[in-house]
Design a protein around this motif. Structure first.
Motif, PDB file in Angstrom:
ATOM      1  N   TYR A 143       0.847  -1.190   0.000  1.00  0.00           N
ATOM      2  CA  TYR A 143       0.000   0.000   0.000  1.00  0.00           C
ATOM      3  C   TYR A 143       0.882   1.238   0.000  1.00  0.00           C
ATOM      4  N   ARG A 144       0.288   2.368  -0.412  1.00  0.00           N
ATOM      5  CA  ARG A 144       1.076   3.588  -0.439  1.00  0.00           C
ATOM      6  C   ARG A 144       0.683   4.463   0.731  1.00  0.00           C
ATOM      7  N   ASP A 145       1.660   5.205   1.204  1.00  0.00           N
ATOM      8  CA  ASP A 145       1.483   6.074   2.348  1.00  0.00           C
ATOM      9  C   ASP A 145       2.066   7.434   1.975  1.00  0.00           C
ATOM     10  N   LEU A 146       1.262   8.469   2.060  1.00  0.00           N
ATOM     11  CA  LEU A 146       1.715   9.819   1.704  1.00  0.00           C
ATOM     12  C   LEU A 146       2.024  10.600   2.974  1.00  0.00           C
ATOM     13  N   ASN A 147       3.279  10.737   3.292  1.00  0.00           N
ATOM     14  CA  ASN A 147       3.707  11.489   4.483  1.00  0.00           C
ATOM     15  C   ASN A 147       4.996  12.243   4.183  1.00  0.00           C
ATOM     16  N   SER A 148       5.234  13.314   4.894  1.00  0.00           N
ATOM     17  CA  SER A 148       6.492  14.083   4.860  1.00  0.00           C
ATOM     18  C   SER A 148       7.002  14.395   3.461  1.00  0.00           C
ATOM     19  N   GLY A 149       6.124  14.737   2.544  1.00  0.00           N
ATOM     20  CA  GLY A 149       6.576  15.135   1.218  1.00  0.00           C
ATOM     21  C   GLY A 149       7.061  13.999   0.344  1.00  0.00           C
ATOM     22  N   GLU A 150       6.855  12.769   0.768  1.00  0.00           N
ATOM     23  CA  GLU A 150       7.280  11.620  -0.028  1.00  0.00           C
ATOM     24  C   GLU A 150       6.112  10.663  -0.219  1.00  0.00           C
ATOM     25  N   THR A 151       6.166   9.887  -1.272  1.00  0.00           N
ATOM     26  CA  THR A 151       5.232   8.784  -1.456  1.00  0.00           C
ATOM     27  C   THR A 151       5.991   7.527  -1.080  1.00  0.00           C
ATOM     28  N   ARG A 152       5.503   6.847  -0.076  1.00  0.00           N
ATOM     29  CA  ARG A 152       6.163   5.623   0.376  1.00  0.00           C
ATOM     30  C   ARG A 152       5.309   4.422  -0.007  1.00  0.00           C
ATOM     31  N   VAL A 153       5.946   3.434  -0.600  1.00  0.00           N
ATOM     32  CA  VAL A 153       5.284   2.165  -0.856  1.00  0.00           C
ATOM     33  C   VAL A 153       5.703   1.253   0.284  1.00  0.00           C
ATOM     34  N   ARG A 154       4.719   0.770   1.009  1.00  0.00           N
ATOM     35  CA  ARG A 154       4.995  -0.091   2.155  1.00  0.00           C
ATOM     36  C   ARG A 154       4.528  -1.508   1.858  1.00  0.00           C
ATOM     37  N   ALA A 155       5.187  -2.453   2.477  1.00  0.00           N
ATOM     38  CA  ALA A 155       4.833  -3.863   2.317  1.00  0.00           C
ATOM     39  C   ALA A 155       4.588  -4.459   3.695  1.00  0.00           C
TER      40      ALA A 155
END
Length: 114
Positions: A77-89
């Motif tokens: 899933y993706r997480d939008l925090n701190s000016g970045e797009t993070r893909v988490r597993a």
């Protein structure tokens, strides 16, 4: 913050309910599978060769045979925090379940979504 998703496994298999809860202590993902009789949802620790990518536009379940670059029994899933797009597993299999960042990308200039 909570997100709930419902997805069917490949080939018309089991229904899976995903509940992502974000709290001050971190993130937790609950995975439940509808039993064969369709009467109760049971927590599941391993979804085998099924991978579930989810985002705001929807959720799908795919087989790792069709997508060999993805890890089995994992929810992405993706997480939008701190000016970045993070893909988490979130890997369901194994004794130590954990969420990890698998990719972090800067947001495009001018993107003001929060």
């Amino acid at each position: 913050m909570e997100s709930n998703f419902l997805v069917q496994t490949p080939g018309g298999g089991a229904l899976i309910q995903l509940e992502l809860v974000k709290a001050a202590g971190g993130e937790e993902l609950m995975v439940r599978v509808l039993d064969e009789c369709g009467g109760t949802w049971e927590e599941e620790d391993d979804i085998g060769n099924v991978v579930v990518p989810m985002d705001a536009s929807g959720t799908v379940a795919v087989s790792t045979k069709e997508c060999p670059g993805l890890r089995p029994s994992t929810v992405y899933y993706r997480d939008l925090n701190s000016g970045e797009t993070r893909v988490r597993a979130y890997n369901l299999a194994g004794k130590h379940k954990n969420v990890e960042v698998v990719e972090s990308l800067s947001r495009a200039e001018g993107n003001k979504r929060s």
